[in-house]
Enzyme design. Structure first.
Site, PDB file in Angstrom:
ATOM      1  N   HIS A 172      40.331 -57.769  87.399  1.00  0.00           N
ATOM      2  CA  HIS A 172      39.674 -59.050  87.737  1.00  0.00           C
ATOM      3  C   HIS A 172      40.701 -60.112  88.134  1.00  0.00           C
ATOM      4  O   HIS A 172      40.548 -61.294  87.801  1.00  0.00           O
ATOM      5  CB  HIS A 172      38.824 -59.564  86.571  1.00  0.00           C
ATOM      6  CG  HIS A 172      37.685 -58.660  86.197  1.00  0.00           C
ATOM      7  ND1 HIS A 172      36.408 -58.842  86.665  1.00  0.00           N
ATOM      8  CD2 HIS A 172      37.633 -57.553  85.412  1.00  0.00           C
ATOM      9  CE1 HIS A 172      35.618 -57.900  86.170  1.00  0.00           C
ATOM     10  NE2 HIS A 172      36.336 -57.096  85.409  1.00  0.00           N
ATOM     11  N   ASN A 230      29.356 -58.471  84.207  1.00  0.00           N
ATOM     12  CA  ASN A 230      29.539 -58.030  85.588  1.00  0.00           C
ATOM     13  C   ASN A 230      28.242 -58.202  86.368  1.00  0.00           C
ATOM     14  O   ASN A 230      27.204 -58.514  85.781  1.00  0.00           O
ATOM     15  CB  ASN A 230      29.936 -56.553  85.627  1.00  0.00           C
ATOM     16  CG  ASN A 230      31.413 -56.320  85.303  1.00  0.00           C
ATOM     17  OD1 ASN A 230      32.235 -57.230  85.425  1.00  0.00           O
ATOM     18  ND2 ASN A 230      31.740 -55.120  84.894  1.00  0.00           N
ATOM     19  N   HIS A 251      36.676 -64.057  76.605  1.00  0.00           N
ATOM     20  CA  HIS A 251      36.767 -63.056  75.527  1.00  0.00           C
ATOM     21  C   HIS A 251      35.375 -62.745  74.986  1.00  0.00           C
ATOM     22  O   HIS A 251      34.738 -63.638  74.412  1.00  0.00           O
ATOM     23  CB  HIS A 251      37.654 -63.607  74.409  1.00  0.00           C
ATOM     24  CG  HIS A 251      38.071 -62.562  73.418  1.00  0.00           C
ATOM     25  ND1 HIS A 251      37.285 -61.486  73.080  1.00  0.00           N
ATOM     26  CD2 HIS A 251      39.219 -62.429  72.709  1.00  0.00           C
ATOM     27  CE1 HIS A 251      37.912 -60.740  72.196  1.00  0.00           C
ATOM     28  NE2 HIS A 251      39.083 -61.277  71.954  1.00  0.00           N
ATOM     29  N   TYR A 272      40.984 -58.328  74.889  1.00  0.00           N
ATOM     30  CA  TYR A 272      41.031 -59.616  75.598  1.00  0.00           C
ATOM     31  C   TYR A 272      42.038 -60.591  75.008  1.00  0.00           C
ATOM     32  O   TYR A 272      42.727 -61.291  75.730  1.00  0.00           O
ATOM     33  CB  TYR A 272      39.620 -60.228  75.694  1.00  0.00           C
ATOM     34  CG  TYR A 272      38.763 -59.488  76.706  1.00  0.00           C
ATOM     35  CD1 TYR A 272      38.296 -58.212  76.434  1.00  0.00           C
ATOM     36  CD2 TYR A 272      38.461 -60.038  77.939  1.00  0.00           C
ATOM     37  CE1 TYR A 272      37.546 -57.513  77.358  1.00  0.00           C
ATOM     38  CE2 TYR A 272      37.699 -59.349  78.871  1.00  0.00           C
ATOM     39  CZ  TYR A 272      37.241 -58.081  78.569  1.00  0.00           C
ATOM     40  OH  TYR A 272      36.510 -57.383  79.483  1.00  0.00           O
TER      41      TYR A 272
HETATM   42 FE1  HDD Z   1      36.961 -56.453  81.020  1.00  0.00          FE
HETATM   43  C1  HDD Z   1      38.779 -59.003  82.275  1.00  0.00           C
HETATM   44  C2  HDD Z   1      34.133 -57.749  82.449  1.00  0.00           C
HETATM   45  C3  HDD Z   1      35.193 -53.646  80.085  1.00  0.00           C
HETATM   46  C4  HDD Z   1      39.617 -55.363  79.325  1.00  0.00           C
HETATM   47  N1  HDD Z   1      36.533 -58.055  82.155  1.00  0.00           N
HETATM   48  C5  HDD Z   1      37.419 -59.012  82.561  1.00  0.00           C
HETATM   49  C6  HDD Z   1      36.751 -60.020  83.316  1.00  0.00           C
HETATM   50  C7  HDD Z   1      35.436 -59.653  83.375  1.00  0.00           C
HETATM   51  C8  HDD Z   1      35.306 -58.419  82.628  1.00  0.00           C
HETATM   52  C9  HDD Z   1      34.322 -60.396  84.068  1.00  0.00           C
HETATM   53  C10 HDD Z   1      37.387 -61.226  83.957  1.00  0.00           C
HETATM   54  C11 HDD Z   1      37.282 -62.430  83.065  1.00  0.00           C
HETATM   55  C12 HDD Z   1      37.784 -63.654  83.789  1.00  0.00           C
HETATM   56  O1  HDD Z   1      37.182 -64.018  84.808  1.00  0.00           O
HETATM   57  O2  HDD Z   1      38.798 -64.206  83.362  1.00  0.00           O
HETATM   58  N2  HDD Z   1      35.068 -55.786  81.284  1.00  0.00           N
HETATM   59  C13 HDD Z   1      34.041 -56.522  81.804  1.00  0.00           C
HETATM   60  C14 HDD Z   1      32.799 -55.816  81.573  1.00  0.00           C
HETATM   61  C15 HDD Z   1      33.101 -54.651  80.935  1.00  0.00           C
HETATM   62  C16 HDD Z   1      34.527 -54.644  80.731  1.00  0.00           C
HETATM   63  C17 HDD Z   1      31.437 -56.316  81.993  1.00  0.00           C
HETATM   64  C18 HDD Z   1      32.198 -53.558  80.458  1.00  0.00           C
HETATM   65  C19 HDD Z   1      31.002 -53.743  80.055  1.00  0.00           C
HETATM   66  N3  HDD Z   1      37.344 -54.786  79.942  1.00  0.00           N
HETATM   67  C20 HDD Z   1      36.470 -53.765  79.633  1.00  0.00           C
HETATM   68  C21 HDD Z   1      37.115 -52.862  78.709  1.00  0.00           C
HETATM   69  C22 HDD Z   1      38.362 -53.350  78.473  1.00  0.00           C
HETATM   70  C23 HDD Z   1      38.486 -54.550  79.266  1.00  0.00           C
HETATM   71  C24 HDD Z   1      36.477 -51.618  78.127  1.00  0.00           C
HETATM   72  C25 HDD Z   1      39.457 -52.812  77.597  1.00  0.00           C
HETATM   73  C26 HDD Z   1      39.263 -52.163  76.498  1.00  0.00           C
HETATM   74  N4  HDD Z   1      38.885 -57.027  80.912  1.00  0.00           N
HETATM   75  C27 HDD Z   1      39.791 -56.460  80.102  1.00  0.00           C
HETATM   76  C28 HDD Z   1      41.113 -57.185  80.081  1.00  0.00           C
HETATM   77  C29 HDD Z   1      40.831 -58.394  81.017  1.00  0.00           C
HETATM   78  C30 HDD Z   1      39.410 -58.134  81.465  1.00  0.00           C
HETATM   79  C31 HDD Z   1      42.278 -56.330  80.393  1.00  0.00           C
HETATM   80  C32 HDD Z   1      41.812 -58.661  82.149  1.00  0.00           C
HETATM   81  C33 HDD Z   1      42.061 -60.127  82.157  1.00  0.00           C
HETATM   82  C34 HDD Z   1      41.403 -60.631  80.975  1.00  0.00           C
HETATM   83  O3  HDD Z   1      40.835 -59.601  80.282  1.00  0.00           O
HETATM   84  O4  HDD Z   1      41.347 -61.780  80.617  1.00  0.00           O
HETATM   85  O5  HDD Z   1      41.441 -57.584  78.800  1.00  0.00           O
END
Ligand code: HDD
Length: 698
Positions: free
Chosen positions: A81, A154, A345, A368
């Site tokens: 993202h 999402n 988060h 997160y």
């Molecule tokens: Fe995630 C970012 C949505 C599964 C780990 N995720 C992130 C963002 C969105 C989502 C919208 C961007 C937030 C922003 O705009 O700052 N992610 C989802 C959805 C998931 C999902 C809807 C499943 C239902 N994500 C998911 C899993 C993991 C992560 C299973 C790890 C175990 N996601 C992250 C992250 C991010 C992230 C690596 C990257 C940047 C951040 O968190 O802030 O931690």
């Protein structure tokens, strides 16, 4: 009108988050340039040198500070993202939700809760294009009086995997391949499809990802989903399973693939520009919040496991109750400070909203915070203005990089007697968060529940729910993406997986990528469909849509005036496009300001096209090859096209059939024939704007 606008502005200033941010905003207008120490700077163009051709001196503190700051201006982009865009707004519940939850921001319809929403693509880097085929993030931070609540969702209601431990694998597969860092912001490559074929829990999600949902027309026209099953808890302590939905007031609309690819080059900022401009023009994007509820006693009464994030709850069986509305009414002042530094988060909850044992959600709760620590450089990121709650926060977590608050006194521990045990935990009645006392027991095992094993039923449900045109798009998307895969073996494996969903789908994709349909495959036997999943059943209004008006000197003023009036009434915006910038004149001397030229603009940046009538205007336009391209693209992207009086030659030059008999039988092609029909022409054109005219024979 003015009063209404003023009210909207007042709303913004009532916004508590906005008031808080105001303390941090800095305006450089009419200010002297200083160093970060506040020293006025006398020269910002020359470094301090020993003689006018001599070396730069280390003593030059202004040079050192300016350069050091510049050298450190970048922070790591989000691991997923990375490319996103955000806006401020407000949320209001329609009626008290006390039956379901004690969350304060869901009780009183008079309460306006400030929100910050960040939309994003998932795979691409920060500088990638907006219109790639990808899932879109839809993350909302509610600044409630009980603390921040983040709904990090999402635009697709299910996910690729069932257990968070697989997230790094999923992401490694869709990111550019590590050996050559190709391709950017695209899943059309071997490793992603290898992952899909060998992790069949992704079957449902891949159907969505290959559907039109993955190429939205606008952030303002896509749904949002919390994806996981969360839990709502009311004041009596009763818990219920819940899924969250955002429904865009403008309906759910998409681009077509050829158009999306062209936009990626013509305007990589297409979606962020669209959001920014809509808010600047006070066309505030609106989304209604919906909830689906399953009672705990019904947990096992469905043919899916409520804890499985690869499953949706069909809206026809479990209706979406619309409970409130979010309006995005303010752009950011600074993208880095706000959009880039916002830390979402799913673990940020308030009393009345709780988690479930969905293993994907459980893993997210760790990831997160961890990612913000590296991305934002330490444990105090909650103090960055965009992340600060609007309610007070007190605890004993002091120190760390970039600490802003100055916590007074010697006591930074609990229990204490020196400070009356303050800050002291709150009771549940005082608003203290008490975790839902779900009974859990079991052995420690690395295993997934058998109830998560059905990978194909809902993939088939989704397929069954698509209209013919949506099915065609899905087939083409698979053919495109899997067609880019180099490994024949992986291509075959993907077709093998699809043959578990639907035979026509498998056959069509197999044909496109030169693979074989496995003999004796047994596609899912699900025959049900869920009409709510088809975008053809969505709302379509011309409001906020963009129309390109092609005209040159000699345009038909009366006709153009009639069309412009109708378009304005509908809320659509029109851009006049001509050979050159400046003014164009009709035969009777009426002037129109040109907003863009045939060179700077392109059909793909508009929802519809109107070629103004008037013989000499038409002649000038017809002489330009860009006019032809405008028409051909608009036609092949199924967009509404209005052909003004005497403008038929332009259509002809583009090789587009007029279908006149005597009105055009070509869907979405509206041709001005007789003067007394100008009203019909303007109205039909306006009505046709928000639609794609799929029945066109191409
Ligand atoms: Fe995630 C970012 C949505 C599964 C780990 N995720 C992130 C963002 C969105 C989502 C919208 C961007 C937030 C922003 O705009 O700052 N992610 C989802 C959805 C998931 C999902 C809807 C499943 C239902 N994500 C998911 C899993 C993991 C992560 C299973 C790890 C175990 N996601 C992250 C992250 C991010 C992230 C690596 C990257 C940047 C951040 O968190 O802030 O931690």
């Amino acid at each position: 009108m003015e009063n209404k606008d003023q009210k909207k502005v007042d709303d913004v200033f009532e916004n508590r988050k906005n008031e808080q941010l105001e303390n941090y905003r800095v305006d450089n207008k009419s200010k002297k340039l200083t160093t970060n120490q506040g020293l006025k700077v006398s020269d910002d163009e020359h470094s301090l040198k020993a003689g006018d051709r001599g070396p730069t001196l280390l003593e030059d503190f202004h040079f050192r500070e300016k350069m050091t700051h510049f050298d450190h201006e970048r922070i790591p982009e989000r691991v997923v993202h990375a490319r996103g865009y955000a806006a401020h707004g407000v949320f209001q519940v329609y009626e008290s939700m006390s039956e379901f939850t004690k969350a304060k921001f869901l009780q009183d319809p008079a309460v306006k809760t400030p929100v910050f929403v960040r939309f994003s693509t998932v795979a691409g880097s920060k500088g990638s294009s907006d219109t790639v085929r990808d899932v879109r993030g839809f993350a909302t931070k509610f600044y409630t009086e009980e603390g921040n609540y983040d709904l990090v969702g999402n635009n697709i209601p299910v996910f690729f995997i069932q257990d968070a431990i697989k997230f790094p694998d999923l992401v490694h597969s869709f990111k550019p391949e590590p050996h050559n860092e190709i391709p950017q912001a695209s899943t059309a490559h071997d490793t992603f499809w290898d992952f899909i074929a060998n992790n069949t829990e992704s079957a449902h999600m891949i159907m969505w990802a290959m559907s039109d949902r993955a190429i939205p027309r606008s952030y303002r026209m896509m749904e949002g989903f919390g994806v996981h099953t969360y839990r709502l808890v009311n004041a009596e302590g009763k818990g219920r399973f819940v899924k969250f939905h955002w429904k865009p007031v403008l309906g759910v609309h998409s681009l077509v693939w050829d158009e999306a690819q062209k936009i990626a080059g013509k305007d990589p900022d297409f979606h962020r520009r669209d959001l920014w401009e809509a808010i600047e023009m006070k066309n505030y994007p609106e989304y209604e919040l919906g909830i689906q509820i399953i009672e705990e006693v019904d947990e096992f009464n469905f043919d899916f496991d409520v804890l499985d994030p690869t499953k949706l709850w069909p809206e026809e069986k479990i209706p979406v109750k619309i409970i409130g509305k979010m309006t995005l009414n303010q752009n950011v002042d600074n993208v880095f400070a706000e959009t880039e530094q916002v830390a979402m988060h799913p673990g940020n909850v308030v009393p009345g909203i709780d988690f479930t044992n969905d293993p994907l959600l459980q893993g997210r709760l760790f990831s997160y915070t961890d990612t913000q620590l590296i991305r934002l450089g330490g444990p105090n990121f909650h103090e960055i203005p965009i992340n600060r709650p609007v309610c007070p926060f007190h605890n004993n977590q002091y120190d760390g990089y970039h600490r802003m608050t100055i916590n007074k006194g010697p006591v930074a521990y609990h229990n204490n007697s020196l400070q009356n045990n303050d800050p002291s935990p709150a009771t549940e009645e005082e608003g203290g968060y008490v975790h839902y006392q779900e009974k859990v027991e079991g052995r420690k095992i690395r295993k997934r529940s058998e109830s998560f094993e059905d990978h194909y039923s809902q993939a088939k449900l989704f397929w069954n729910s698509m209209s013919n045109v949506e099915k065609k798009h899905i087939i083409k998307a698979f053919r495109f993406e899997v067609g880019k895969v180099k490994s024949k073996d992986v291509q075959q494996q993907v077709v093998n997986v699809l043959s578990n969903i639907d035979s026509t789908l498998a056959e069509e994709v197999a044909k496109g990528v030169g693979a074989a349909v496995p003999a004796g495959s047994s596609p899912s036997e699900v025959t049900e469909s869920s009409p709510a999943l088809s975008q053809l059943n969505t709302k379509a209004v011309p409001k906020t849509r963009k129309v390109a008006l092609l005209a040159a000197d000699g345009f038909h003023a009366e006709e153009v005036a009639a069309v412009l009036e109708e378009l304005e009434k509908s809320g659509a915006t029109t851009h006049v496009i001509s050979q050159n910038l400046g003014m164009i004149k009709s035969l009777d001397g009426k002037e129109l300001e040109v907003n863009g030229t045939l060179l700077t603009e392109d059909s793909v940046l508009y929802d519809a096209l109107y070629v103004a009538g008037g013989e000499s205007s038409v002649e000038k336009l017809a002489a330009q090859k860009e006019t032809k391209m405008f028409l051909q693209d608009a036609f092949s992207h199924f967009k509404a096209i209005g052909i003004g009086k005497e403008a038929l030659p332009v259509l002809k030059a583009a090789g587009i059939p007029d279908g006149l008999e005597p009105v055009s039988s070509v869907p979405g092609l509206i041709i001005y024939q007789k003067w007394e029909e100008k009203g019909r022409f303007a109205k039909e054109l306006t009505d046709a704007i928000p639609l794609r005219h799929w029945d066109r024979q191409l």
